[in-house]
Design a protein around this motif. Structure first.
Motif, PDB file in Angstrom:
ATOM      1  N   MET A   1       0.822  -1.218   0.000  1.00 57.83           N
ATOM      2  CA  MET A   1       0.000   0.000   0.000  1.00 57.83           C
ATOM      3  C   MET A   1       0.854   1.265   0.000  1.00 57.83           C
ATOM      4  O   MET A   1       0.550   2.232  -0.707  1.00 57.83           O
ATOM      5  N   GLN A   2       1.930   1.254   0.776  1.00 57.98           N
ATOM      6  CA  GLN A   2       2.778   2.444   0.816  1.00 57.98           C
ATOM      7  C   GLN A   2       3.456   2.672  -0.535  1.00 57.98           C
ATOM      8  O   GLN A   2       3.616   3.809  -0.988  1.00 57.98           O
ATOM      9  N   ALA A   3       3.850   1.574  -1.200  1.00 55.12           N
ATOM     10  CA  ALA A   3       4.451   1.692  -2.534  1.00 55.12           C
ATOM     11  C   ALA A   3       3.438   2.252  -3.524  1.00 55.12           C
ATOM     12  O   ALA A   3       3.746   3.128  -4.341  1.00 55.12           O
TER      13      ALA A   3
ATOM     14  N   PHE B   1       3.543   5.828  -5.668  1.00 52.35           N
ATOM     15  CA  PHE B   1       3.408   5.963  -7.123  1.00 52.35           C
ATOM     16  C   PHE B   1       2.303   6.963  -7.490  1.00 52.35           C
ATOM     17  O   PHE B   1       2.427   7.706  -8.459  1.00 52.35           O
ATOM     18  N   SER B   2       1.227   6.985  -6.705  1.00 54.64           N
ATOM     19  CA  SER B   2       0.147   7.931  -7.014  1.00 54.64           C
ATOM     20  C   SER B   2       0.621   9.373  -6.834  1.00 54.64           C
ATOM     21  O   SER B   2       0.277  10.261  -7.612  1.00 54.64           O
ATOM     22  N   VAL B   3       1.450   9.585  -5.814  1.00 57.49           N
ATOM     23  CA  VAL B   3       1.990  10.933  -5.580  1.00 57.49           C
ATOM     24  C   VAL B   3       2.995  11.314  -6.664  1.00 57.49           C
ATOM     25  O   VAL B   3       3.015  12.441  -7.151  1.00 57.49           O
ATOM     26  N   LEU B   4       3.826  10.354  -7.058  1.00 56.29           N
ATOM     27  CA  LEU B   4       4.841  10.622  -8.080  1.00 56.29           C
ATOM     28  C   LEU B   4       4.215  10.941  -9.437  1.00 56.29           C
ATOM     29  O   LEU B   4       4.710  11.785 -10.181  1.00 56.29           O
TER      30      LEU B   4
ATOM     31  N   THR C   1      -6.582   3.492  -4.443  1.00 56.63           N
ATOM     32  CA  THR C   1      -5.258   4.044  -4.725  1.00 56.63           C
ATOM     33  C   THR C   1      -4.753   3.600  -6.098  1.00 56.63           C
ATOM     34  O   THR C   1      -4.109   4.375  -6.811  1.00 56.63           O
ATOM     35  N   SER C   2      -5.048   2.354  -6.482  1.00 55.57           N
ATOM     36  CA  SER C   2      -4.669   1.881  -7.820  1.00 55.57           C
ATOM     37  C   SER C   2      -5.385   2.695  -8.892  1.00 55.57           C
ATOM     38  O   SER C   2      -4.792   3.066  -9.918  1.00 55.57           O
ATOM     39  N   ALA C   3      -6.673   2.973  -8.655  1.00 55.33           N
ATOM     40  CA  ALA C   3      -7.449   3.780  -9.604  1.00 55.33           C
ATOM     41  C   ALA C   3      -6.860   5.186  -9.725  1.00 55.33           C
ATOM     42  O   ALA C   3      -6.835   5.768 -10.817  1.00 55.33           O
TER      43      ALA C   3
END
Length: 668
Positions: free
Chosen positions: A201-203, A207-210, A250-252
């Protein structure tokens, strides 16, 4: 900050803040005495030795002192506050940054600072006042993992506090770039296959922030392989229904941000068949409030620029009707049995309304049928209008954006917007609002002032001219554009009185300011306003009789300046309008400089400018009008007829026809 400065600050704190004073007054009058309160003296006395030990010349005693301080502050907010008052923070930061300090000492200092940050909001403010952020960020450059972890934990605690300004960190794009350049993508990617859910989840969150609004990172992510599988495929697996909601959402977000950054096509199956339906599911009333908010806001962002995605979303799982439930939360028969949860949701219900407005705005951005469905949803116009007066600035902003989106519909401007007198609350919003709301509200006002809008007349009567002229003086370019744009719409086919009121309120001086504005949009809209003011002959003659000198001066300056084709075309069109006046055209005929400029642009290499100059000539030589013979003769003398003959052979059909029509005026 240098070492001595830290020491001095710490010393000041130690000696100046030992005493707490309390003002008291007796009831017989207002005698004021100052005294030391005993309880604080006791706490101070028991805490002072912790701070004193930080200044011991023996490094080992300092280390033990910090460890003892760590144990003393755990779960003790009073002790934390007292140590801050006694000046512990500057000294701890000094020790943390000293090269001579051992790594163990630095780590313990960071742990104590993190513990102090877990106290009250006032504690966090005190830490920020001592410039803790730069010191902790510097600590991240260490080679020691325990020290880095302690600094990160402290930073996380500080940045999760509502009193910490986000801008204290790097601005987002810079921070993304730094992480990207240091191999964040490659180092984090393999964590997505970790056996630990928390690590995955943290990874995913990283990625969503990046990827957010970052094409460089997003373009890289689509090609990253993890165990032989592309990253987008892994994200798609993570948003399947059998996965935890947090992971789906988060994946979405990752796929949404990559799509908006241009790394994934909007018609890709992973967006249309996976991401969009997942986000719609998150809007269901079965989901928790936070999930519904995040789902709606992410979906709004995904579909905002794409008409086809807006259409697909609008017919997925009855989304438009589903969003109406966002305004009924929590219902009188709420399924929430957890009192704490209910209390939390009552305090945050406004976030649901904000999210619904945002998603409605995106859904209705382009399609007329979708706008109608939104407006036909139960009491929707009333809800949006009510949103304009909510206490939350974010809800007000979202409501204005929603109305702005719906106001792009000609049909709705004539019906629903008129039925609900939307212009009234909008004008109220425009009277006193922050710039971010003013920009959207004034943009919407531009639509309400179009000639077919029934709201145009009551808006005029409510004093809109003064308000809009005020906007043109704003330091914010977007507000200047909207102010002048609305005035331009207001002046279109308007009565002479309205045009006169605009000119009087705007003033010639401000008009010149706008015509020399550095923002191209402001300049173009100001020229558009002038064109609309200078339409119909009586109006042209009236305005030019009072403002002719200044307007001709402005036209000359623009035609001589370094402006693009569109600006000069608009300016020549203004001249063509002036040339259409009965008496106003003499201001051109008596100005040899302007005549030479028209001649120059007739021979310009750009057809748009040639055509605009041709309109000027046609209006000046039209032989049915008084004085046409004299004007024709003067223009022949300066070589206009010769140019007309050349243009009559132009390969551009439009230009050729206009030149031939003009030549016929000489033959008639």
């Amino acid at each position: 900050m240098t070492c001595p400065n830290f020491y001095n600050v710490a010393s000041l704190c130690r000696h100046d803040f030992r005493l707490q004073v309390q003002r008291t007054s007796n009831q017989g009058g207002y005698l004021i005495s100052w005294r030391m309160t005993e309880p604080v003296m006791e706490v101070t006395a028991s805490s002072r030795h912790y701070v004193d030990r930080l200044f011991d010349p023996d490094p080992q005693k300092v280390l033990q002192g910090v460890i003892d301080m760590k144990n003393a502050v755990i779960g003790n907010n009073k002790q934390k506050a007292n140590l801050i008052v006694l000046g512990a923070v500057p000294r701890l930061l000094y020790l943390l940054q000293q090269e001579t300090s051992s790594t163990e000492l630095k780590t313990e200092c960071a742990v104590v600072l993190g513990s102090l940050a877990m106290g009250t909001e006032n504690n966090v403010k005190s830490l920020l006042d001592c410039h803790i952020i730069p010191a902790l960020l510097q600590g991240l450059l260490s080679q020691d993992l325990k020290f880095i972890e302690a600094c990160l934990r402290c930073l996380r605690t500080i940045f999760t506090s509502p009193v910490t300004p986000e801008e204290l960190l790097y601005t987002a794009p810079d921070h993304q770039t730094i992480l990207f350049n240091h191999g964040a993508v490659q180092n984090i990617a393999h964590l997505l296959t970790s056996v630990s859910y928390k690590v995955r989840m943290q990874a995913l969150k990283c990625f969503s922030v990046l990827a957010f609004e970052n094409p460089q990172v997003s373009m890289t992510l689509v090609n990253v392989l993890v165990d032989g599988e592309l990253l987008p495929q892994i994200f798609v697996k993570m948003l399947q229904r059998d996965k935890p909601i947090e992971m789906q959402l988060t994946s979405a977000k990752c796929l949404t941000y990559m799509c908006r950054a241009g790394a994934i096509r909007t018609d890709d199956n992973c967006i249309v068949l996976k991401t969009l339906p997942c986000l719609v599911r998150m809007c269901s009333k079965e989901r928790l409030l936070e999930e519904r908010v995040e789902g709606a806001e992410t979906l709004a962002y995904l579909i905002e620029p794409d008409v086809e995605l807006q259409r697909i979303a609008s017919i997925t799982d009855h989304l438009i009707a589903m969003l109406a439930d966002y305004f009924k939360y929590p219902s009188s028969v709420s399924a929430i049995t957890d009192i704490k949860r209910l209390d939390h949701d009552l305090k945050h219900a406004h976030e649901l309304r904000q999210a619904a407005f945002k998603l409605y705005a995106s859904l209705g951005a382009n399609d007329e049928d979708i706008r109608k469905k939104i407006i036909d949803t139960e009491n929707m116009m009333d809800r949006i209008v009510n949103g304009l007066s909510e206490s939350s600035i974010k809800v007000r902003l979202a409501a204005v954006r929603c109305l702005h989106s719906l106001s792009r519909s000609v049909q709705q401007l004539r019906t629903s917007f008129q039925d609900h007198a939307v212009w009234k609350p909008l004008m109220k919003v425009l009277q006193n609002a922050p710039d971010e709301i003013l920009v959207v509200a004034s943009s919407m006002l531009c639509n309400l002032l179009l000639e077919f809008s029934p709201s145009k007349e009551p808006i005029l009567e409510s004093g809109a001219i003064e308000l809009l002229c005020g906007l043109t003086q704003s330091e914010n370019p977007a507000l200047r554009v909207n102010g002048i744009w609305a005035l331009m719409n207001m002046a279109f086919q308007a009565e002479q009185k309205i045009k006169a009121d605009i000119l009087r309120s705007l003033s010639t001086e401000q008009l010149f300011q706008l015509l020399s504005d550095s923002d191209l949009n402001v300049l173009m809209k100001t020229l558009g306003l002038l064109r609309n003011l200078l339409s119909t002959r009586p109006h042209i003659d009236k305005i030019m009789s009072t403002h002719g000198k200044q307007i001709m001066q402005a036209v000359t300056l623009i035609l001589e300046g370094e402006h693009n084709i569109e600006v000069k075309e608009q300016t020549l069109c203004i001249l063509a309008n002036i040339a259409d006046g009965t008496t106003a055209k003499e201001l051109i005929m008596t100005n040899d400089d302007i005549l030479q400029k028209i001649k120059y642009y007739m021979g310009h290499s750009h057809v748009k400018l040639q055509l605009a100059a041709m309109f000027c000539i046609s209006n000046l030589i039209w032989n049915e009008e008084e004085g046409s013979q004299e004007r024709q003769d003067k223009l022949r003398d300066i070589g206009i007829v010769d140019i007309l003959h050349k243009l009559s052979q132009s390969p551009d059909t439009n230009l050729c026809d206009k030149a031939k029509t003009a030549l016929q005026q000489y033959l008639a």
